[in-house]
Motif scaffolding. Structure first.
Motif, PDB file in Angstrom:
ATOM      1  N   ASP A  39       0.829  -1.204   0.000  1.00 11.83           N
ATOM      2  CA  ASP A  39       0.000   0.000   0.000  1.00 11.83           C
ATOM      3  C   ASP A  39       0.865   1.257   0.000  1.00 11.83           C
ATOM      4  O   ASP A  39       0.590   2.212  -0.734  1.00 11.83           O
ATOM      5  CB  ASP A  39      -0.927   0.013   1.217  1.00 11.83           C
ATOM      6  CG  ASP A  39      -2.074  -0.976   1.099  1.00 11.83           C
ATOM      7  OD1 ASP A  39      -2.423  -1.346  -0.037  1.00 11.83           O
ATOM      8  OD2 ASP A  39      -2.611  -1.385   2.142  1.00 11.83           O
ATOM      9  N   LEU A  40       1.901   1.264   0.820  1.00 11.51           N
ATOM     10  CA  LEU A  40       2.773   2.434   0.881  1.00 11.51           C
ATOM     11  C   LEU A  40       3.561   2.609  -0.409  1.00 11.51           C
ATOM     12  O   LEU A  40       3.757   3.732  -0.884  1.00 11.51           O
ATOM     13  CB  LEU A  40       3.736   2.308   2.066  1.00 11.51           C
ATOM     14  CG  LEU A  40       3.104   2.380   3.458  1.00 11.51           C
ATOM     15  CD1 LEU A  40       4.159   2.089   4.526  1.00 11.51           C
ATOM     16  CD2 LEU A  40       2.467   3.749   3.698  1.00 11.51           C
ATOM     17  N   PHE A  41       4.000   1.502  -0.988  1.00 10.59           N
ATOM     18  CA  PHE A  41       4.763   1.572  -2.238  1.00 10.59           C
ATOM     19  C   PHE A  41       3.880   2.038  -3.393  1.00 10.59           C
ATOM     20  O   PHE A  41       4.284   2.883  -4.201  1.00 10.59           O
ATOM     21  CB  PHE A  41       5.368   0.200  -2.550  1.00 10.59           C
ATOM     22  CG  PHE A  41       6.034   0.122  -3.900  1.00 10.59           C
ATOM     23  CD1 PHE A  41       7.295   0.669  -4.097  1.00 10.59           C
ATOM     24  CD2 PHE A  41       5.395  -0.486  -4.981  1.00 10.59           C
ATOM     25  CE1 PHE A  41       7.910   0.609  -5.344  1.00 10.59           C
ATOM     26  CE2 PHE A  41       5.998  -0.550  -6.226  1.00 10.59           C
ATOM     27  CZ  PHE A  41       7.260   0.004  -6.403  1.00 10.59           C
ATOM     28  N   SER A  42       2.669   1.504  -3.473  1.00  2.00           N
ATOM     29  CA  SER A  42       1.773   1.812  -4.588  1.00  2.00           C
ATOM     30  C   SER A  42       1.019   3.130  -4.397  1.00  2.00           C
ATOM     31  O   SER A  42       0.411   3.627  -5.343  1.00  2.00           O
ATOM     32  CB  SER A  42       0.767   0.677  -4.777  1.00  2.00           C
ATOM     33  OG  SER A  42      -0.099   0.579  -3.650  1.00  2.00           O
ATOM     34  N   ARG A  43       1.039   3.653  -3.151  1.00  6.16           N
ATOM     35  CA  ARG A  43       0.285   4.869  -2.831  1.00  6.16           C
ATOM     36  C   ARG A  43      -1.186   4.713  -3.207  1.00  6.16           C
ATOM     37  O   ARG A  43      -1.811   5.621  -3.774  1.00  6.16           O
ATOM     38  CB  ARG A  43       0.882   6.098  -3.512  1.00  6.16           C
ATOM     39  CG  ARG A  43       2.306   6.388  -3.082  1.00  6.16           C
ATOM     40  CD  ARG A  43       2.902   7.542  -3.858  1.00  6.16           C
ATOM     41  NE  ARG A  43       4.286   7.735  -3.475  1.00  6.16           N
ATOM     42  CZ  ARG A  43       4.749   8.818  -2.862  1.00  6.16           C
ATOM     43  NH1 ARG A  43       3.916   9.782  -2.534  1.00  6.16           N
ATOM     44  NH2 ARG A  43       6.021   8.927  -2.572  1.00  6.16           N
ATOM     45  N   ARG A  44      -1.711   3.579  -2.872  1.00  7.82           N
ATOM     46  CA  ARG A  44      -3.115   3.280  -3.167  1.00  7.82           C
ATOM     47  C   ARG A  44      -4.034   4.343  -2.584  1.00  7.82           C
ATOM     48  O   ARG A  44      -3.861   4.771  -1.454  1.00  7.82           O
ATOM     49  CB  ARG A  44      -3.465   1.899  -2.598  1.00  7.82           C
ATOM     50  CG  ARG A  44      -4.919   1.523  -2.766  1.00  7.82           C
ATOM     51  CD  ARG A  44      -5.174   0.107  -2.276  1.00  7.82           C
ATOM     52  NE  ARG A  44      -4.950  -0.063  -0.855  1.00  7.82           N
ATOM     53  CZ  ARG A  44      -5.831   0.278   0.087  1.00  7.82           C
ATOM     54  NH1 ARG A  44      -6.980   0.841  -0.245  1.00  7.82           N
ATOM     55  NH2 ARG A  44      -5.555   0.070   1.367  1.00  7.82           N
ATOM     56  N   GLU A  45      -5.024   4.753  -3.357  1.00 10.73           N
ATOM     57  CA  GLU A  45      -5.958   5.774  -2.892  1.00 10.73           C
ATOM     58  C   GLU A  45      -7.209   5.116  -2.318  1.00 10.73           C
ATOM     59  O   GLU A  45      -7.883   4.357  -3.012  1.00 10.73           O
ATOM     60  CB  GLU A  45      -6.348   6.711  -4.035  1.00 10.73           C
ATOM     61  CG  GLU A  45      -5.237   7.651  -4.465  1.00 10.73           C
ATOM     62  CD  GLU A  45      -5.749   8.741  -5.386  1.00 10.73           C
ATOM     63  OE1 GLU A  45      -6.941   8.683  -5.775  1.00 10.73           O
ATOM     64  OE2 GLU A  45      -4.970   9.632  -5.729  1.00 10.73           O
ATOM     65  N   PRO A  46      -7.551   5.396  -1.066  1.00  4.51           N
ATOM     66  CA  PRO A  46      -8.808   4.909  -0.512  1.00  4.51           C
ATOM     67  C   PRO A  46      -9.991   5.650  -1.138  1.00  4.51           C
ATOM     68  O   PRO A  46      -9.823   6.485  -2.026  1.00  4.51           O
ATOM     69  CB  PRO A  46      -8.687   5.225   0.984  1.00  4.51           C
ATOM     70  CG  PRO A  46      -7.257   5.596   1.204  1.00  4.51           C
ATOM     71  CD  PRO A  46      -6.756   6.125  -0.094  1.00  4.51           C
TER      72      PRO A  46
END
Length: 248
Positions: free
Chosen positions: A223-230
């Motif tokens: 999640d931190l690597f991909s910067r996934r957006e909630p």
């Protein structure tokens, strides 16, 4: 030399001696499969250890008790299972009880309850809010984030939707290292207060939670690597107003 011996390959075998058949060599694909499995296993172990080291470093010195936590305007209580009849589970109730204690001691001024408020989660944040209000926290000081579907979502949405820059995270203690690390990585100055009463009451369930964190750390890294957006929602100033913090 007898003619029978001369007729045998290499002329080495004698009458009545067993014929030794060489063992077949492992097939090439099997060797590749074995090597691949070893590499994958080693990579998984390395990733798990890296995640564990990351959360240990990211949360170092940031886990407190109710007695020594620094005064902070906002606490975020992370969601957990709720019963269909509107009661929090024992683990969730323990988190909420800590938030009540923090509020009564003056360590916090407002509470963000973050969880899955869909029917599949038995409307976690509604249950959390009602529990806190029933125990004396004014309704205006409790704000719901109904789309905190996991810890990463809760931290990012606390920043983006509610404008949080500093807060206390409240959960079971085994959960805090990962939650604090995520929040700090996304720009929130976070500390944590953890519940240990459930460890005494439900030791096997608590142990499963501790074990789950090893793999949850891997999801955190992705999640931190991909910067996934909630889930994206408009900015909501009510939490900062309730805490008496100037908004952005």
């Amino acid at each position: 030399m007898p003619e029978a011996d001369l007729a045998r390959p290499n002329g080495a075998a004698t009458a009545g001696a067993p014929i030794v058949v060489p063992a077949p060599r492992p097939r090439r694909w099997l060797r590749f499969l074995l090597a691949g499995s070893l590499v994958a296993g080693a990579s998984l172990v390395a990733a798990v250890l890296f995640g564990a080291g990351h959360v240990a470093e990211g949360s170092q010195g940031r886990i407190h008790t109710v007695d020594d936590v620094p005064e902070t305007p906002i606490a975020m209580v992370l969601g957990a299972a709720a019963h269909p009849d509107g009661r929090p589970s024992a683990f969730l109730a323990a988190r909420l009880d800590l938030a009540v204690e923090l509020y009564e001691r003056g360590a916090i001024r407002a509470v963000l309850v973050s969880g899955d408020n869909l029917a599949r989660g038995n409307f976690q944040t509604t249950v959390m809010r009602e529990y806190l209000v029933d125990r004396g926290i004014p309704a205006a000081q409790v704000v719901e984030d109904p789309a905190g579907f996991d810890t990463y979502d809760s931290c990012v949405r606390a920043r983006d939707v509610f404008g949080v820059e500093q807060m206390v995270i409240v959960s079971q203690e085994y959960h805090l290292a990962r939650a604090i690390t995520i929040c700090n990585e996304v720009g929130i100055d976070a500390v944590g207060v953890g519940d240990l009463t459930t460890q005494q009451r439900f030791p096997l369930v608590y142990l499963r939670g501790e074990a789950r964190e090893w793999l949850a750390n891997l999801k955190m890294e992705w999640d931190l690597f991909s910067r996934r957006e909630p889930q994206q929602d408009p900015y909501d100033p009510t939490l900062l107003e309730a805490a008496g913090v100037a908004g952005n």
